[in-house]
Every structure is written in C-alpha cells, then in structure tokens.
Motif scaffolding. Structure first.
Motif, PDB file in Angstrom:
ATOM      1  N   ALA A 208       0.421   1.424  -1.134  1.00 48.86           N
ATOM      2  CA  ALA A 208       1.552   2.235  -0.671  1.00 48.86           C
ATOM      3  C   ALA A 208       1.986   3.218  -1.757  1.00 48.86           C
ATOM      4  N   ARG A 209       2.042   2.751  -2.990  1.00 49.90           N
ATOM      5  CA  ARG A 209       2.432   3.614  -4.104  1.00 49.90           C
ATOM      6  C   ARG A 209       1.419   4.741  -4.303  1.00 49.90           C
ATOM      7  N   ILE A 210       0.132   4.392  -4.222  1.00 49.47           N
ATOM      8  CA  ILE A 210      -0.926   5.386  -4.426  1.00 49.47           C
ATOM      9  C   ILE A 210      -0.906   6.432  -3.322  1.00 49.47           C
TER      10      ILE A 210
ATOM     11  N   ALA B 186       0.238  -7.753  -3.538  1.00 50.40           N
ATOM     12  CA  ALA B 186      -0.052  -6.918  -4.710  1.00 50.40           C
ATOM     13  C   ALA B 186      -0.837  -5.677  -4.320  1.00 50.40           C
ATOM     14  N   ALA B 187      -1.924  -5.872  -3.561  1.00 50.61           N
ATOM     15  CA  ALA B 187      -2.785  -4.746  -3.199  1.00 50.61           C
ATOM     16  C   ALA B 187      -2.092  -3.803  -2.222  1.00 50.61           C
ATOM     17  N   GLY B 188      -1.349  -4.362  -1.269  1.00 50.99           N
ATOM     18  CA  GLY B 188      -0.673  -3.530  -0.280  1.00 50.99           C
ATOM     19  C   GLY B 188       0.400  -2.661  -0.899  1.00 50.99           C
ATOM     20  N   ASP B 189       1.201  -3.239  -1.778  1.00 56.30           N
ATOM     21  CA  ASP B 189       2.248  -2.454  -2.415  1.00 56.30           C
ATOM     22  C   ASP B 189       1.636  -1.381  -3.315  1.00 56.30           C
TER      23      ASP B 189
ATOM     24  N   VAL C 290       4.694 -12.109 -13.335  1.00 57.53           N
ATOM     25  CA  VAL C 290       4.499 -11.122 -12.269  1.00 57.53           C
ATOM     26  C   VAL C 290       3.456 -10.077 -12.649  1.00 57.53           C
ATOM     27  N   ASP C 291       3.558  -9.523 -13.852  1.00 56.27           N
ATOM     28  CA  ASP C 291       2.635  -8.448 -14.243  1.00 56.27           C
ATOM     29  C   ASP C 291       1.178  -8.906 -14.200  1.00 56.27           C
TER      30      ASP C 291
ATOM     31  N   LEU D 273       0.368   0.545  -9.827  1.00 58.72           N
ATOM     32  CA  LEU D 273      -0.029  -0.832  -9.520  1.00 58.72           C
ATOM     33  C   LEU D 273       1.173  -1.773  -9.462  1.00 58.72           C
ATOM     34  N   GLY D 274       2.358  -1.258  -9.730  1.00 63.35           N
ATOM     35  CA  GLY D 274       3.544  -2.115  -9.722  1.00 63.35           C
ATOM     36  C   GLY D 274       3.604  -3.038 -10.918  1.00 63.35           C
TER      37      GLY D 274
END
Length: 554
Positions: A153-155, A147-150, A398-399, A546-547
């Motif tokens: 990456a987005r940020i 969760a944190a890694g993805d 998931v959310d 945050l996906g």
C-alpha cells in the motif's frame, strides 16, 4: 544526469536519425521506446540501452551500424564521458563524474519525495489483506500479509495511486458458530467441542464476555447464551486483532462486514446484474453462474436449491460492491490454501465485463515457518496450536518482524531464523540496513563537530570507484520502487536496501568525510557529506516504504 534527462538526450539523438532514414518521419518514436537499464557489470558503464536493436527494423538499418550513429551523437551530449557499442548493437553509456555525482544533491534537495511520482494517479485501488476470521489471534500467514500488504500500500501510494486498505470481516458462517460454542464450553468448564477452537485465549475471551454482558449470562437459555457469546466474543476478539495490527504498524481504512452483504441485498443485486448480462441460468432448482464461458473449470451455483446463497455469492456481491464504490483496481491477498480459488474469481471478474488480472488481481502468499536452534517453532503460549503475530513480535520486535516477512517474495515459502533476527550483526538483514542508516547520521554528527558542512558541492570530485558504485545504486531507487509497484512485490525494495547498505559500508571504509588529523577541510570532504546524507535519505525512504523505522543511533 538522471534517467529522465538521459532518456531525453537519447530521444534527441535518435529521432532525427530515424527521421533522416525514413524520409521525414521519425515513426512516432517516444522516450518510452528507448529503454535504459543499469548494466550488471559496472565495467560496461553507467547505463545501457538496446534502443538501436529495438528500432533497427523500424528505421531500416543494420542494428550495429545504427548503434554506432547513436553513440556518435550521444558523445556530444554534456555529462556523457563516453559511449561504446557492444555485441549486435547494445549501447553502453558512461557519465562523467560531475554528471553522475550531481545526483547526491538532487536526492538531498528532494528529501522524502525522492523515489515518488504520480505515474499511477489513475489507479483507484482497493487493497484487501489479512482479513483473518475473528475466531482467534492472527497466525503467521496473516502476519506475513499484514507486513507485505501494508508495504505494498505504501509503495503504490508513493507512485500516485489512491489506495484504500480494507479488511474483510468474516462475521457470517460456520466458523463463527464454532467460535461461539467454544466460548460457551470454556465458560462452563466443558471440553472444547470437537470442531471448536482451543488455546488459552478462548478462556480469556469467555471471561471478558461474562464481564461485559449486561446481566446474568447463565440465566439465558442455551440458544440465547450462545448468541450472547457469539456477538460479544466476536466483538472482543476483533478488537484484539485490530489492536495487534495497530501495534504492528498496520491500520485499515475500511472494515467491511460480510454480514452486510447478506443484510443489504447486495447478493440479489449481483445476481440481477449478471442476469442482465446473460450469464445466469436455472437448473435443478438452483441459480447458476455460467462461469465456464470465462475460463472456469465448471459452472458455479450461486443460490442453492434450498434458497440459501452459496459461498461464491458473497464474492460476487463483494466484488460488485467494490467496483460500485469507484475502485478500478481490486487487489486481494490470499493464503496458499486459496490457490485453487483464483480461476473462479477471474471468471467472476470477466462475467461482470471487467478485465481479469487488471480490474481484479489476486496475490497468493505461502507458508511461514519460524526456526529456533535449528528446530521449527510450532506452539504459541496463548493460541496453543499456531504461532501468532504477538509471538513473533515478542521475540524479535516489530521492525525485525516486518522486515523479515517483507524481504522475500510472498509466493515462496519462508523460513525465519529467530536466532539470526535477534543478533546485532551483519548476518541480520534488518540490522544491516538500519545500521547503515544510523552510520550516515553518525558520520553527519562527526562531520559537524569537525567543521565539515554542505556549504560546497563539487560533484566532479566523487570519482572513487566506491563512489561511482554508490551513486549508481542511489540512481536505481526510483526505478526499483516503480517496478515493485508494477509487479506488486515489496520484497524488491528490501533487497535493494541491503545492496545499497553494502555499497555504503564499502564506501565508508574507503572514502573519508572528515579530514585526517589536523588536515584542512577540503571541497572533497564537503561533497562527500552530500553523498553520505543522500544515502541516508534513500535508506530512510526505503525503510519507510516497508513500515520499518530508520534509527539515527544504534
């Protein structure tokens, strides 16, 4: 007036003042020398700067007197309502309503791009995270990194960085051997080996290996049978891991196999490079890295006296491989049990001639505990001994799982209350933020039905105290995202969204977008619709980073 415009105005005022005091030189002052921040107490204004304090020595002036000169100049700038000098030389700036309210239209016009920039375009980042051994389902620690890694990456990508998500696939070593022996034991009905893996998933994988094997696997001798279970078992287990991550919204650009480092000669190339740099020595029949020269607590064996590579050899080869692939930033996310490993990794980075904590960064994540009915949840239905990604998603979705794992600093232990995450109340942080977004869409739908549209925009009408607070928070979004990228902390975006949601709910309770009863639609209603839609856009942009989905109805 956005921060860039205000910063430019501040520079336009300060540069000539500094030039006059320094006899024709402005001392090379740039906008970067003029910090702006939001006051914690909004009674102090919309923006504050300590520029006068910071530059007083450069220009040879009393800080408070210099601040007063700057304040006088700023008061003449269009869009600034008032400027006050506080304390030893702080400058508090208040914008007029029109200048502050103009932000709502800016956000709506920019849409999904609001909060993005290209400030990190020179960063080519390899972000390695999760990298769980293919010996079982992903446990909660790995799920937190997913969760944190993805999100990170987005940020980083939103700030212009070129990010490659990479999974280090450990298909080499003792863990894989233990996994293979566990599969064989499960197939033969034998007890789990003392150092093996348990859980129902082992039996599931073993049965699938038998089904997938081309021939009679029991006709093989013991060594060949174990190799068959190893090869097929790892492939099947890793397929499950990849599928679980995909369903969690996490996909990787590169799956790097550890075996490749040893098969391709990468270890030898890394040793040769370090030898060229003068950091290798031989002692006791082994090959060593002189890592104490770079801050390590002891020198490290790279090739053991029996000729076998030591564990660190793979790290050396892998890091060099990343750098040779063109990455100038290598970020690795590791669990708390690897904390003691950071020092040697930084020594390795320095030995290659790179800058520790710049070319190589290591982020450490702490443990995650699930709590239900006030008690820790420790057992998985499938894995037997640990709670897995699938367990968490099955319980809360998931959310909620992604948001809960991302909203706290990764370097702190995290307790997740499953009872709270299953509630549809304001106690549930993901519900609170998603509901605020859904509410903006509900307001927009009702506005359309009542004849309120965005055909008019009069920002000076956004003068209610809740509107000022909401606009102030919206203005902060780009800075929050940029800072989250700088310090590699996605949780800052989540906490910001919760604050924004609270300010939106308070504005909703105080300011109507739709006229009461048969009252006519007025410019203030149309202008407030811009503010409503701007808030929805920022909530959506933040949740996307945050996906996490941004539902339009709840």
């Amino acid at each position: 007036m956005d921060p860039a415009a205000l910063s430019a105005a501040l520079l336009a005022v300060i540069a000539p003042l500094a030039e006059a005091r320094r006899e024709g030189s402005s001392a090379g002052i740039t906008a970067a020398d003029l910090p702006l921040e939001r006051p914690k107490n909004r009674d102090h204004g919309d923006w504050a700067s300590n520029a006068a304090l910071k530059l007083s020595k450069v220009v040879g002036a009393n800080p408070r007197e210099f601040a007063a000169e700057v304040a006088a100049g700023l008061e003449a700038v269009d869009g600034i309502a008032s400027v006050e000098v506080a304390g030893p030389g702080f400058i508090n700036i208040r914008l007029d309503a029109a200048a502050a309210g103009a932000l709502a239209k800016t956000i709506v016009d920019q849409g999904a791009s609001f909060g993005t920039n290209d400030s990190r375009a020179d960063e080519i980042i390899n972000l390695e995270f999760v990298s769980a051994n293919p010996t079982g389902p992903i446990h909660l620690g790995g799920t937190r990194w997913a969760a944190a890694g993805d999100a990170l990456a987005r940020i980083l990508s939103s700030q212009g960085a070129k990010v490659t998500r990479e999974y280090y696939f450990n298909d080499h070593g003792a863990q894989i051997d233990r996994f293979a022996r566990s599969l064989v034991a499960a197939h033969q009905g034998d007890p789990t080996p003392e150092d093996g893996y348990g859980g129902a998933y082992i039996g599931d994988i073993a049965a699938r290996v038998v089904e997938a094997y081309d021939g009679d696997i029991d006709a093989l001798d013991a060594d060949a049978k174990q190799e068959a279970f190893r090869e097929l078992g790892v492939t099947l287990m890793f397929g499950e891991i990849k599928q679980s991550l995909h369903e969690f919204g996490v996909d990787f650009d590169v799956y790097f196999h550890e075996n490749d480092l040893h098969d391709s000669g990468a270890v030898d190339r890394a040793v040769a490079r370090l030898r060229e740099l003068g950091h290798i020595f031989e002692a006791d029949g082994a090959t060593w890295l002189r890592s104490t020269e770079f801050g390590d607590d002891k020198d490290r064996v790279i090739i053991k006296s029996d000729g076998q590579p030591a564990y660190i050899s793979g790290d050396l080869a892998y890091y060099l491989d990343k750098r040779e692939r063109g990455f100038n930033r290598c970020i690795i996310m590791l669990g708390a049990d690897h904390h003691g490993y950071v020092q040697r990794l930084m020594a390795m980075c320095a030995a290659f001639g790179d800058e520790p904590h710049v070319n190589l960064q290591v982020l450490i994540g702490q443990m995650v505990n699930l709590v239900r009915d006030g008690q820790p949840l420790r057992m998985s239905k499938r894995a037997g001994t640990v709670v897995t990604l699938e367990d968490l998603v099955e319980i809360v979705g998931v959310d909620a799982a992604r948001y809960a794992l991302t909203r706290s600093s990764a370097d702190s232990n995290l307790d997740i209350d499953l009872d709270v995450l299953q509630k549809r109340t304001n106690d549930n942080p993901v519900f609170y933020v998603q509901y605020a977004h859904a509410r903006t869409h509900n307001v927009a739908r009702n506005a359309a039905a009542s004849g309120v549209d965005r055909s008019e925009f009069a920002p000076e009408l956004l003068d209610h105290e809740t509107e000022s607070a909401l606009l102030g928070a919206l203005q902060e979004f780009p800075r929050i995202v940029a800072y989250a990228a700088e310090v590699r902390e996605p949780h800052r975006v989540a906490r910001y969204l919760e604050e924004l949601a609270g300010l939106y709910h308070r504005w909703y309770d105080n300011c109507r977008v739709i006229p009461l009863g048969d009252a006519p639609v007025e410019p203030v209603h149309r202008t407030r619709l811009w503010l409503n839609d701007a808030t929805g856009q920022v909530l959506r942009n933040g949740l996307t980073l945050l996906g996490v989905s941004a539902p339009e109805r709840m």
